[in-house]
Write a protein that holds these residues in place. Structure first.
Motif, PDB file in Angstrom:
ATOM      1  N   ASP A 221       0.832  -1.203   0.000  1.00 17.28           N
ATOM      2  CA  ASP A 221       0.000   0.000   0.000  1.00 17.28           C
ATOM      3  C   ASP A 221       0.866   1.252   0.000  1.00 17.28           C
ATOM      4  O   ASP A 221       0.576   2.222  -0.708  1.00 17.28           O
ATOM      5  N   ARG A 222       1.914   1.239   0.809  1.00 20.24           N
ATOM      6  CA  ARG A 222       2.774   2.421   0.921  1.00 20.24           C
ATOM      7  C   ARG A 222       3.502   2.715  -0.382  1.00 20.24           C
ATOM      8  O   ARG A 222       3.614   3.870  -0.801  1.00 20.24           O
ATOM      9  N   ILE A 223       3.982   1.684  -1.043  1.00 17.60           N
ATOM     10  CA  ILE A 223       4.805   1.892  -2.242  1.00 17.60           C
ATOM     11  C   ILE A 223       3.962   2.066  -3.495  1.00 17.60           C
ATOM     12  O   ILE A 223       4.276   2.895  -4.356  1.00 17.60           O
ATOM     13  N   GLY A 225       0.281   2.210  -3.542  1.00 24.79           N
ATOM     14  CA  GLY A 225      -1.030   2.821  -3.378  1.00 24.79           C
ATOM     15  C   GLY A 225      -2.062   1.830  -2.872  1.00 24.79           C
ATOM     16  O   GLY A 225      -1.975   0.626  -3.122  1.00 24.79           O
ATOM     17  N   HIS A 226      -3.059   2.346  -2.179  1.00 19.67           N
ATOM     18  CA  HIS A 226      -4.045   1.495  -1.510  1.00 19.67           C
ATOM     19  C   HIS A 226      -4.947   0.729  -2.473  1.00 19.67           C
ATOM     20  O   HIS A 226      -5.579  -0.240  -2.076  1.00 19.67           O
ATOM     21  N   ASN A 227      -5.022   1.156  -3.700  1.00 25.86           N
ATOM     22  CA  ASN A 227      -5.905   0.483  -4.661  1.00 25.86           C
ATOM     23  C   ASN A 227      -5.174  -0.529  -5.538  1.00 25.86           C
ATOM     24  O   ASN A 227      -5.781  -1.129  -6.428  1.00 25.86           O
ATOM     25  N   TRP A 228      -3.885  -0.720  -5.294  1.00 26.98           N
ATOM     26  CA  TRP A 228      -3.100  -1.575  -6.187  1.00 26.98           C
ATOM     27  C   TRP A 228      -3.304  -3.063  -5.914  1.00 26.98           C
ATOM     28  O   TRP A 228      -3.388  -3.867  -6.835  1.00 26.98           O
ATOM     29  N   VAL A 229      -3.371  -3.450  -4.676  1.00 22.89           N
ATOM     30  CA  VAL A 229      -3.396  -4.873  -4.321  1.00 22.89           C
ATOM     31  C   VAL A 229      -4.706  -5.533  -4.750  1.00 22.89           C
ATOM     32  O   VAL A 229      -5.794  -5.068  -4.427  1.00 22.89           O
ATOM     33  N   SER A 230      -4.575  -6.620  -5.498  1.00 25.11           N
ATOM     34  CA  SER A 230      -5.696  -7.496  -5.856  1.00 25.11           C
ATOM     35  C   SER A 230      -5.085  -8.840  -6.221  1.00 25.11           C
ATOM     36  O   SER A 230      -3.861  -8.977  -6.299  1.00 25.11           O
ATOM     37  N   ALA A 231      -5.920  -9.829  -6.482  1.00 24.19           N
ATOM     38  CA  ALA A 231      -5.388 -11.141  -6.867  1.00 24.19           C
ATOM     39  C   ALA A 231      -4.670 -11.088  -8.214  1.00 24.19           C
ATOM     40  O   ALA A 231      -3.895 -11.986  -8.545  1.00 24.19           O
ATOM     41  N   GLN A 232      -4.913 -10.025  -8.976  1.00 22.89           N
ATOM     42  CA  GLN A 232      -4.231  -9.865 -10.262  1.00 22.89           C
ATOM     43  C   GLN A 232      -2.837  -9.265 -10.095  1.00 22.89           C
ATOM     44  O   GLN A 232      -2.033  -9.279 -11.038  1.00 22.89           O
ATOM     45  N   THR A 233      -2.542  -8.723  -8.899  1.00 26.66           N
ATOM     46  CA  THR A 233      -1.260  -8.054  -8.692  1.00 26.66           C
ATOM     47  C   THR A 233      -0.506  -8.526  -7.457  1.00 26.66           C
ATOM     48  O   THR A 233       0.662  -8.163  -7.285  1.00 26.66           O
ATOM     49  N   PHE A 234      -1.145  -9.316  -6.602  1.00 24.82           N
ATOM     50  CA  PHE A 234      -0.503  -9.671  -5.343  1.00 24.82           C
ATOM     51  C   PHE A 234      -0.968 -11.058  -4.906  1.00 24.82           C
ATOM     52  O   PHE A 234      -2.174 -11.327  -4.873  1.00 24.82           O
ATOM     53  N   ARG A 235      -0.012 -11.916  -4.568  1.00 25.29           N
ATOM     54  CA  ARG A 235      -0.325 -13.246  -4.033  1.00 25.29           C
ATOM     55  C   ARG A 235       0.579 -13.538  -2.843  1.00 25.29           C
ATOM     56  O   ARG A 235       1.727 -13.087  -2.805  1.00 25.29           O
TER      57      ARG A 235
END
Length: 260
Positions: A221-223, A225-235
């Motif tokens: 979130d810090r690096i 942004g709060h809207n970046w994390v999803s299953a398409q971008t983070f596991r």
């Protein structure tokens, strides 16, 4: 009370990001059946199961209709297989139905100065994966260790076509760390800023508690942004973590137990 609410919030966010993993050397078909059942919980499904290539076809059958992806590993765990063999392994996994290929970058060759060899292997494996299947590249950051080399490995993997960069195999002494994660997430942000390329991130190995998961999410979130994390971008690559997440959501605070 506040802590419980916070943990439940983290768990609710983290559960659909889990790549539920069984990469035990003694894994059996029965273990894969149990893993696939665990992937569908009362609180929703995980993102994927991550298993050895010989179990891909079975997992595809058992997870049909659930929306859970099937991930597998190639050039695993040592990263020392010749490129032609890794490509053949990849093609077979895709034919069996794998959605995600987690490739161990030839990190020892990279550390020995053979950066072109590492890059070319990633390029060739990526070329063997038709969309919408994706490529995650495992850097094995606990073995690379040097922050500058971790950053360089991240850049090489991203430039060679990685859809995700992943910290670790879970098979070495040092696996996911927040220090390595910060370097990798920074490289992802640089690629997004400079090249408009969106690459995902997967910390793997040793993440077993809700608090630990929350620390990685907060860093992303810090690096980015709060809207970046999803299953398409983070596991999260983990096995024991799921029990802890479910425990937080159920209010039982179940321990993570053993696992990758």
């Amino acid at each position: 009370m506040t802590e419980t609410i916070d943990l439940a919030d983290v768990a609710r966010r983290a559960l659909p990001l889990v790549d539920l993993t069984n990469l035990n050397d003694d894994c059996t078909a029965e273990d894969i059946t149990a893993l696939c059942k665990r992937a569908v919980t009362a609180h929703g499904t995980v993102a994927a199961v991550c298993i050895y290539p010989q179990f891909v076809a079975q997992a595809v059958r058992e997870l049909k209709g659930t929306g859970v992806r099937v991930a597998t590993v190639v050039n695993f765990p040592a990263g020392g297989t010749e490129t032609l063999d890794v490509v053949a392994e990849t093609k077979k996994a895709v034919e069996d139905g794998a959605d995600d290929i987690d490739l161990v970058m030839p990190y020892r060759a990279f550390m020995d100065g053979r950066k072109g060899f590492a890059e070319e292997q990633i390029i060739q494996v990526k070329a063997a994966i038709p969309a919408p299947a994706i490529l995650k590249v495992i850097l094995e950051t606990g073995e690379i260790r040097d922050p500058l080399l971790i950053h360089m490995a991240s850049q090489i993997a991203i430039g060679a076509g990685a859809d995700f960069i992943k910290t670790s195999t879970g098979k070495v002494e040092v696996n996911a760390t927040l220090e390595a994660a910060e370097i990798m997430l920074t490289a992802i942000e640089e690629a997004r800023r400079d090249h408009q390329k969106n690459v995902g991130f997967k910390p793997a190995g040793g993440i077993r508690t809700v608090e630990e998961a929350g620390a990685y999410l907060a860093l992303a979130d810090r690096i980015l942004g709060h809207n970046w994390v999803s299953a398409q971008t983070f596991r999260f690559g983990a096995s024991g973590l799921l029990n802890a997440l479910i425990g937080a959501l159920d209010g039982t605070n179940a321990s993570a137990g053993e696992g990758y």
